[in-house]
Write an enzyme that holds these catalytic residues in place. Structure first.
Site, PDB file in Angstrom:
ATOM      1  N   GLU A 141      -0.669  96.235 -33.082  1.00 24.96           N
ATOM      2  CA  GLU A 141      -1.979  96.573 -32.531  1.00 24.96           C
ATOM      3  C   GLU A 141      -2.783  95.326 -32.204  1.00 24.96           C
ATOM      4  O   GLU A 141      -3.518  95.286 -31.215  1.00 24.96           O
ATOM      5  CB  GLU A 141      -2.760  97.431 -33.533  1.00 24.96           C
ATOM      6  CG  GLU A 141      -2.463  98.910 -33.479  1.00 24.96           C
ATOM      7  CD  GLU A 141      -2.990  99.542 -32.204  1.00 24.96           C
ATOM      8  OE1 GLU A 141      -4.089 100.131 -32.213  1.00 24.96           O
ATOM      9  OE2 GLU A 141      -2.287  99.443 -31.174  1.00 24.96           O
ATOM     10  N   THR A 194     -11.651  99.199 -24.721  1.00 25.54           N
ATOM     11  CA  THR A 194     -11.911  99.160 -26.162  1.00 25.54           C
ATOM     12  C   THR A 194     -12.789  97.967 -26.542  1.00 25.54           C
ATOM     13  O   THR A 194     -13.739  98.090 -27.318  1.00 25.54           O
ATOM     14  CB  THR A 194     -10.586  99.098 -26.934  1.00 25.54           C
ATOM     15  OG1 THR A 194      -9.819 100.268 -26.625  1.00 25.54           O
ATOM     16  CG2 THR A 194     -10.839  99.050 -28.434  1.00 25.54           C
TER      17      THR A 194
END
Length: 320
Positions: A141, A194
């Site tokens: 991630e 994001t």
């Protein structure tokens, strides 16, 4: 972390699925997440004689994802596990089938990361448990998003609803899933990055808002344990993140109004958006909300993807 003995026979090829997720569960910013039945990503791994890791095909990404093995989260995670287990000379070919939208707030990068980790672990005979794979998922991630958060990767890997109690050390807890808890997910075709969604958040919050949020999180978790849908509904409120982020999502308040009128337990942003999520008691209500919200967006000339789902309690799974 200790090295683990291979407990099952290694395989020549595997085909796995990793589900999409909805992070935050409205009031649990960065600490709660849940897995969905759909959409998700599929990965095919094949053992070959020629050493090295190669991505041979990516389908469904519209050419957005890198194919270099050090830059794609699937291949990077495969390499991490092989290095960790002392199998650097293995030859692996990878196909990634993206069956979920990128940049949707549904954990797209997390699904790819988990699919890669789960696939290579299974190919090697499952020498590691799902929980032992989680630290590698955080590194995947970090490669994809710049932040190693677990609120997407944990539910995608382990299934159900997960609580990230701590990062140092990493502690992930599976919470109970009430049997009738479902959700409606709408992904409007607008871009919300994001990193941008994080940058607009306040650095400081009022103590009274923090206390209210703590109460909502505690009420939500209590409602999960007691299967109290009314308590869940009262707790599904976000006073910290939603007021700021919701301005990036078109027709947000109109969608909330329709969802609640249709019987939703709560409504909010999925992850960093632009997807929104309505939680319901029962799949029929979730289906109705999905239909009505996609129609609303269409009336405003906004294309969208709509899903409705029970909570996926299995997480990453083998398809063959």
């Amino acid at each position: 972390m200790e090295r683990f003995q291979i407990s099952m026979k290694e395989k020549d090829s595997v085909h796995v699925f990793a589900p999409a997720t909805s992070a935050n569960f409205i009031c649990g910013y960065d600490v709660l997440g849940l897995a969905l039945n759909e959409p998700g990503d599929e990965v095919y791994l094949k053992r070959v004689d020629k050493p090295g890791i190669r991505i041979t095909k990516i389908i469904g990404d519209q050419g957005l994802l890198p194919t270099h093995p050090d830059k794609n989260t699937v291949s990077a995670c495969v390499k991490m596990i092989l290095d960790f287990l002392g199998k650097k000379n293995y030859g692996i070919e990878i196909e990634l089938h993206k069956k979920m939208p990128i940049g949707s707030g549904l954990g797209s990068s997390a699904a790819s990361t988990i699919a890669g980790l789960f696939a290579i672990n299974r190919l090697l005979g499952e020498p590691m448990s799902k929980k032992e794979l989680l630290p590698f998922a955080l590194k995947g991630e970090e490669l994809a998003c710049g932040h190693g958060h677990a609120d997407n990767v944990a539910p995608s890997l382990m299934g159900g609803i997960t609580l990230i109690r701590s990062y140092h050390p990493l502690e992930v807890i599976n919470l109970p899933v009430p049997p009738e808890l479902c959700c409606s997910i709408i992904f409007p075709h607008v871009e919300v990055q994001t990193r941008a969604a994080r940058q607009i958040l306040k650095n400081k919050i009022e103590l009274t808002d923090a206390v209210s949020q703590w109460g909502n999180i505690a009420g939500l978790i209590t409602g999960l344990f007691t299967e109290d849908y009314n308590l869940l509904s009262r707790s599904l409120q976000d006073k910290l993140i939603e007021p700021t982020r919701s301005i990036l999502i078109p027709e947000f308040e109109a969608m909330r109004k329709i969802a609640m009128e249709c019987g939703a337990l709560g409504f909010g942003i999925s992850g960093s958006g632009p997807s929104v999520v309505a939680f319901t008691k029962g799949i029929d209500t979730a289906k109705t909300i999905t239909i009505k919200l996609t129609e609303l967006l269409k009336d405003h000339e906004i294309e969208s993807n709509g899903y409705f789902s029970f909570i996926n309690t299995e997480g990453a799974t083998a398809l063959s």
